[in-house]
Write an enzyme that holds these catalytic residues in place. Structure first.
Site, PDB file in Angstrom:
ATOM      1  CG  ASP A  40      42.827  42.352  45.341  1.00 18.22           C
ATOM      2  OD1 ASP A  40      42.167  41.942  44.372  1.00 18.22           O
ATOM      3  OD2 ASP A  40      43.053  41.670  46.359  1.00 18.22           O
ATOM      4  CG  HIS A  88      39.936  44.158  40.209  1.00 20.65           C
ATOM      5  ND1 HIS A  88      40.276  43.678  41.449  1.00 20.65           N
ATOM      6  CD2 HIS A  88      39.339  45.359  40.437  1.00 20.65           C
ATOM      7  CE1 HIS A  88      39.890  44.508  42.384  1.00 20.65           C
ATOM      8  NE2 HIS A  88      39.327  45.550  41.796  1.00 20.65           N
TER       9      HIS A  88
END
Length: 523
Positions: free
Chosen positions: A500, A496
């Protein structure tokens, strides 16, 4: 021309610095060393006649020059075996091999250190020595087999000589990179001098223990006997006179202290035993636990390093997972046609996993953010699309790399995967076969029938694709009726910090479009 004294047993001879430079053409910064050696040579020549027959003075001079050489020569020549690196590269002293001009009891020799054969290697194991002590070696001869965190590679000799001493034998484990593992000398007569050669703590080599340590070992028993005699002669104090240390706490109530004071009890309260009820000892369990039958299987170097990297990945990388179902009926039909052509031309069959690798590579070209890695100060986005393929072997999990998969056809990818998988199962991968991956594919569906799973990211990569098996499902057709269709589930694990959620979803969408319309993969 400068000279260094060399003393071997009762022999005394000079070694020219030109011969040393010819032996070390790769050592850098020798000009400054030569100047110092020339200065030492002038001093030696002036006193040569006066020193004639005086071994001790020559020994002192030899020690000065050898100390100078060992101190100044901090760079060596390295040939990193297994086709990892070739030519001249700077390494710390003893990182791979270095010449030593040692003390008067040890001849000029070469220490062979544990090499670094991969970027992640910090230690290695010696699987097997191909040469034995006393064998003559030449450049290119295989000395031993080194087990790294990726594969088992051959370590070759760089210079001519004789293998005088093996410091770490067959099966030696967890040897730090740079630690000496063997000694090579110039002539066969010098082999006997290294019979008792040992490596001291920290990797430093020595032929005999330091005098100070030996003296301390001799004095230690004397000190212990003196202490024991003093303890025996000291009279034991009565309990009433023993004092309580400042750190000892006396658990006594104020009433107990007052009663002791009123009854003139001068004995320390710490020496009084309470008259309370004694605690009954616990009964052992009536049914003893039955012993378990087991076998301890030693971990290979590959498994240990893989475990460390996967643990680091789960602890430091914020994983999240995205799953989609892809319809593969068109892919299966195209694969059947292409395999017919492959069989006619004696080519390798194309698997569903080959389509997956090609589709993943094409999706990385369309969404390059997933072809990246995290650094604290920046995100590195790669321009090469190198797909790592997880392969299960008897030695552990290996991930050889299909390079430039986006530029290769399905047949070329099939050839690469077949070749790399065979090398992985034989534990014969070279560093060029498993380094440089930018994205990983792990397929447990085809070979094992796993429907769906979440894979652990292979650092420093940012994504890994977990591929499940194909299964038929009943779905609605265009006419409102029902039909069967074949689906395959895939799960994308993302870092992450780099990818995204929206970017990961975009990549999966691109991958799904290539899989469901596979003709676009061969355009």
């Amino acid at each position: 021309m400068a000279h260094c004294l060399r003393i071997s047993g009762a022999r005394l001879r000079f070694i020219s610095s030109s011969s040393l430079t010819s032996r070390f053409p790769y050592i850098r910064g020798l000009d400054a060393i030569h100047e110092k050696l020339l200065f030492e040579e002038d001093h030696a020549l002036k006193h040569k006649k006066a020193m004639s027959g005086v071994i001790d003075k020559r020994t002192s001079h030899h020690h000065q020059i050898s100390s100078l050489w060992n101190r100044e020569t901090s760079w060596g020549h390295a040939r990193c075996f297994g086709d990892h690196l070739e030519g001249n590269c700077l390494l710390p002293r003893n990182a791979l091999s270095s010449r030593q001009i040692s003390s008067t009891t040890v001849s000029l020799h070469q220490e062979i250190g544990m090499p670094s054969l991969s970027p992640t290697m910090t230690q290695g194991n010696i699987a097997k020595w191909r040469k034995r002590e006393g064998d003559q070696v030449a450049p290119g001869d295989v000395l031993c087999e080194i087990e790294t965190d990726k594969a088992t590679l051959e370590m070759e000799a760089m210079e001519e000589g004789f293998l005088a001493k093996i410091l770490c034998g067959d099966g030696s484990k967890d040897i730090p990179v740079g630690q000496p593992i063997a000694i090579v000398v110039e002539s066969e007569e010098e082999i006997a001098e290294f019979k008792d050669y040992k490596v001291a703590a920290g990797g430093a080599s020595s032929s005999s223990p330091p005098k100070k340590e030996a003296a301390l070992k001799e004095e230690a028993p004397k000190d212990e006997s003196a202490k024991s005699s003093s303890n025996q002669s000291a009279p034991e104090l009565p309990k009433s006179e023993q004092t309580v240390s400042a750190n000892d706490r006396v658990f006594a109530s104020p009433a107990a202290r007052k009663i002791a004071e009123e009854n003139n009890v001068y004995v320390s309260l710490t020496n009084l035993q309470g008259s309370g009820t004694a605690v009954a000892p616990q009964k052992p369990s009536e049914k003893p636990i039955q012993s378990l039958d087991f076998t301890d299987i030693p971990n290979t170097q590959i498994r240990r390093i893989t475990a460390q990297r996967l643990l680091l990945s789960k602890q430091t990388i914020p994983h999240y997972y995205l799953t989609v179902d892809t319809q593969v009926d068109s892919l299966l039909a195209l694969r059947s046609k292409l395999n017919n052509l492959q069989e006619a031309s004696s080519g390798k069959r194309i698997s569903i996993n080959d389509f997956v690798l090609k589709a993943a590579a094409m999706a990385l070209r369309k969404v390059p953010e997933c072809n990246s890695s995290w650094n604290d100060d920046y995100i590195r986005q790669f321009h090469n699309v190198n797909i790592s393929v997880a392969v299960q072997t008897d030695f552990g999990l290996l991930v050889p790399v299909v390079r430039d998969a986006d530029k290769k056809g399905l047949a070329a990818i099939a050839d690469d995967v077949k070749t790399l998988a065979d090398k992985a199962k034989k534990n014969s991968l070279k560093p060029t076969d498993y380094e440089g991956g930018t994205f990983t594919v792990s397929n447990l569906g085809g070979p094992f029938g796993v429907k769906q799973f979440c894979a652990i990211i292979n650092p420093p990569q940012a994504c890994i694709l977990a591929v499940g098996t194909t299964d038929k499902r009943v779905v609605r057709d265009l006419d409102g009726g029902f039909t069967t269709s074949t689906y395959m589930s895939v799960t994308l694990s993302c870092d992450h910090r780099v990818v995204d959620g929206a970017i990961g979803a975009r990549w999966l969408g691109a991958f799904k479009s290539y899989i469901e319309d596979p003709v676009t993969l061969i355009l």
